[in-house]
Design a protein around this motif. Structure first.
Motif, PDB file in Angstrom:
ATOM      1  N   THR A  34       0.861  -1.177   0.000  1.00 52.32           N
ATOM      2  CA  THR A  34       0.000   0.000   0.000  1.00 52.32           C
ATOM      3  C   THR A  34       0.897   1.227   0.000  1.00 52.32           C
ATOM      4  N   LYS A  35       0.636   2.134  -0.937  1.00 43.98           N
ATOM      5  CA  LYS A  35       1.427   3.367  -1.045  1.00 43.98           C
ATOM      6  C   LYS A  35       0.477   4.562  -1.070  1.00 43.98           C
ATOM      7  N   ARG A  36       0.955   5.662  -0.531  1.00 48.28           N
ATOM      8  CA  ARG A  36       0.181   6.897  -0.513  1.00 48.28           C
ATOM      9  C   ARG A  36       0.691   7.818  -1.613  1.00 48.28           C
ATOM     10  N   PHE A  37      -0.249   8.411  -2.349  1.00 47.28           N
ATOM     11  CA  PHE A  37       0.067   9.357  -3.406  1.00 47.28           C
ATOM     12  C   PHE A  37      -0.758  10.617  -3.199  1.00 47.28           C
ATOM     13  N   VAL A  38      -0.217  11.737  -3.598  1.00 50.23           N
ATOM     14  CA  VAL A  38      -0.935  13.007  -3.573  1.00 50.23           C
ATOM     15  C   VAL A  38      -1.128  13.421  -5.029  1.00 50.23           C
ATOM     16  N   ILE A  39      -2.384  13.538  -5.425  1.00 48.63           N
ATOM     17  CA  ILE A  39      -2.710  13.793  -6.833  1.00 48.63           C
ATOM     18  C   ILE A  39      -3.584  15.040  -6.961  1.00 48.63           C
ATOM     19  N   PRO A  40      -3.591  15.675  -8.130  1.00 42.13           N
ATOM     20  CA  PRO A  40      -4.473  16.828  -8.338  1.00 42.13           C
ATOM     21  C   PRO A  40      -5.945  16.406  -8.306  1.00 42.13           C
ATOM     22  N   VAL A  41      -6.778  17.231  -7.718  1.00 41.97           N
ATOM     23  CA  VAL A  41      -8.212  16.967  -7.644  1.00 41.97           C
ATOM     24  C   VAL A  41      -8.812  16.856  -9.049  1.00 41.97           C
ATOM     25  N   SER A  42      -8.228  17.526 -10.034  1.00 41.31           N
ATOM     26  CA  SER A  42      -8.748  17.509 -11.405  1.00 41.31           C
ATOM     27  C   SER A  42      -8.793  16.094 -11.991  1.00 41.31           C
ATOM     28  N   TYR A  43      -7.992  15.167 -11.462  1.00 37.75           N
ATOM     29  CA  TYR A  43      -8.015  13.788 -11.961  1.00 37.75           C
ATOM     30  C   TYR A  43      -9.363  13.133 -11.732  1.00 37.75           C
ATOM     31  N   LEU A  44     -10.115  13.602 -10.741  1.00 33.63           N
ATOM     32  CA  LEU A  44     -11.407  12.998 -10.432  1.00 33.63           C
ATOM     33  C   LEU A  44     -12.388  13.109 -11.593  1.00 33.63           C
ATOM     34  N   ASN A  45     -12.171  14.049 -12.494  1.00 32.81           N
ATOM     35  CA  ASN A  45     -13.056  14.233 -13.650  1.00 32.81           C
ATOM     36  C   ASN A  45     -12.676  13.372 -14.845  1.00 32.81           C
ATOM     37  N   GLN A  46     -11.539  12.719 -14.813  1.00 31.86           N
ATOM     38  CA  GLN A  46     -11.050  11.931 -15.946  1.00 31.86           C
ATOM     39  C   GLN A  46     -11.727  10.558 -15.974  1.00 31.86           C
ATOM     40  N   PRO A  47     -12.266  10.131 -17.130  1.00 28.95           N
ATOM     41  CA  PRO A  47     -12.954   8.839 -17.221  1.00 28.95           C
ATOM     42  C   PRO A  47     -12.107   7.652 -16.768  1.00 28.95           C
ATOM     43  N   SER A  48     -10.823   7.637 -17.110  1.00 30.26           N
ATOM     44  CA  SER A  48      -9.976   6.512 -16.705  1.00 30.26           C
ATOM     45  C   SER A  48      -9.797   6.480 -15.188  1.00 30.26           C
ATOM     46  N   PHE A  49      -9.731   7.643 -14.555  1.00 32.74           N
ATOM     47  CA  PHE A  49      -9.607   7.687 -13.103  1.00 32.74           C
ATOM     48  C   PHE A  49     -10.940   7.320 -12.448  1.00 32.74           C
ATOM     49  N   GLN A  50     -12.036   7.709 -13.074  1.00 28.75           N
ATOM     50  CA  GLN A  50     -13.353   7.348 -12.552  1.00 28.75           C
ATOM     51  C   GLN A  50     -13.565   5.841 -12.569  1.00 28.75           C
ATOM     52  N   ASP A  51     -12.957   5.146 -13.545  1.00 29.61           N
ATOM     53  CA  ASP A  51     -13.017   3.679 -13.555  1.00 29.61           C
ATOM     54  C   ASP A  51     -12.348   3.112 -12.305  1.00 29.61           C
ATOM     55  N   LEU A  52     -11.209   3.669 -11.939  1.00 25.43           N
ATOM     56  CA  LEU A  52     -10.534   3.224 -10.713  1.00 25.43           C
ATOM     57  C   LEU A  52     -11.391   3.508  -9.481  1.00 25.43           C
ATOM     58  N   LEU A  53     -12.063   4.639  -9.469  1.00 27.37           N
ATOM     59  CA  LEU A  53     -12.937   4.967  -8.342  1.00 27.37           C
ATOM     60  C   LEU A  53     -14.096   3.981  -8.241  1.00 27.37           C
ATOM     61  N   SER A  54     -14.620   3.563  -9.376  1.00 25.74           N
ATOM     62  CA  SER A  54     -15.694   2.558  -9.371  1.00 25.74           C
ATOM     63  C   SER A  54     -15.191   1.231  -8.810  1.00 25.74           C
ATOM     64  N   GLN A  55     -13.979   0.846  -9.178  1.00 21.39           N
ATOM     65  CA  GLN A  55     -13.383  -0.377  -8.635  1.00 21.39           C
ATOM     66  C   GLN A  55     -13.199  -0.259  -7.124  1.00 21.39           C
ATOM     67  N   ALA A  56     -12.778   0.910  -6.671  1.00 15.51           N
ATOM     68  CA  ALA A  56     -12.594   1.127  -5.231  1.00 15.51           C
ATOM     69  C   ALA A  56     -13.921   1.008  -4.501  1.00 15.51           C
ATOM     70  N   GLU A  57     -14.978   1.559  -5.101  1.00 14.54           N
ATOM     71  CA  GLU A  57     -16.303   1.465  -4.487  1.00 14.54           C
ATOM     72  C   GLU A  57     -16.771   0.019  -4.413  1.00 14.54           C
ATOM     73  N   GLU A  58     -16.543  -0.751  -5.484  1.00 14.43           N
ATOM     74  CA  GLU A  58     -16.949  -2.158  -5.486  1.00 14.43           C
ATOM     75  C   GLU A  58     -16.200  -2.964  -4.435  1.00 14.43           C
ATOM     76  N   GLU A  59     -14.907  -2.699  -4.289  1.00 10.00           N
ATOM     77  CA  GLU A  59     -14.095  -3.490  -3.363  1.00 10.00           C
ATOM     78  C   GLU A  59     -14.236  -3.048  -1.913  1.00 10.00           C
ATOM     79  N   PHE A  60     -14.248  -1.737  -1.673  1.00 13.85           N
ATOM     80  CA  PHE A  60     -14.222  -1.229  -0.308  1.00 13.85           C
ATOM     81  C   PHE A  60     -15.508  -0.541   0.132  1.00 13.85           C
ATOM     82  N   GLY A  61     -16.409  -0.224  -0.809  1.00 14.34           N
ATOM     83  CA  GLY A  61     -17.572   0.585  -0.456  1.00 14.34           C
ATOM     84  C   GLY A  61     -17.083   1.962  -0.036  1.00 14.34           C
ATOM     85  N   PHE A  62     -17.684   2.489   1.000  1.00 13.26           N
ATOM     86  CA  PHE A  62     -17.255   3.790   1.489  1.00 13.26           C
ATOM     87  C   PHE A  62     -16.499   3.676   2.808  1.00 13.26           C
ATOM     88  N   GLU A  63     -16.188   2.461   3.205  1.00 13.56           N
ATOM     89  CA  GLU A  63     -15.419   2.192   4.421  1.00 13.56           C
ATOM     90  C   GLU A  63     -13.995   1.811   4.021  1.00 13.56           C
TER      91      GLU A  63
END
Length: 93
Positions: free
Chosen positions: A40-69
């Motif tokens: 597990t590694k920590r990264f600091v990224i620009p908030v603007s990445y949240l609008n990118q479709p490829s990054f949103q795919d990763l967010l969907s995977q995170a939601e499926e695996e971890f939910g909001f916890e």
């Protein structure tokens, strides 16, 4: 205004932060944890990445695996570190 990185190694050096202190995150950025089976590694990224479709795919995977916890207390993205760095490098291009 965007960032350009000559290589994935350079991108890794610029976005990875060793400390986990919230005050280390500058305005306009957010801290995320990238986790695979072994690491597990920590990264600091620009908030603007949240609008990118490829990054949103990763967010969907995170939601499926971890939910909001998220076990780390912050946003945890289930992916290999090298794949994350590759995505970040492409978003910066």
């Amino acid at each position: 205004m965007g960032f350009r990185f000559p290589s994935a190694i350079r991108a890794k050096q610029l976005i990875q932060r060793p400390s986990s202190n919230a005050k280390d995150v500058p305005k306009g950025f957010l801290a995320v944890y990238v986790a695979d089976e072994n690491n597990t590694k920590r990264f600091v990224i620009p908030v603007s990445y949240l609008n990118q479709p490829s990054f949103q795919d990763l967010l969907s995977q995170a939601e499926e695996e971890f939910g909001f916890e998220h076990p780390m207390g912050g946003l945890t993205i289930p992916c290999r570190e090298d794949a994350f760095i590759d995505l970040i490098s492409r978003l910066n291009a």
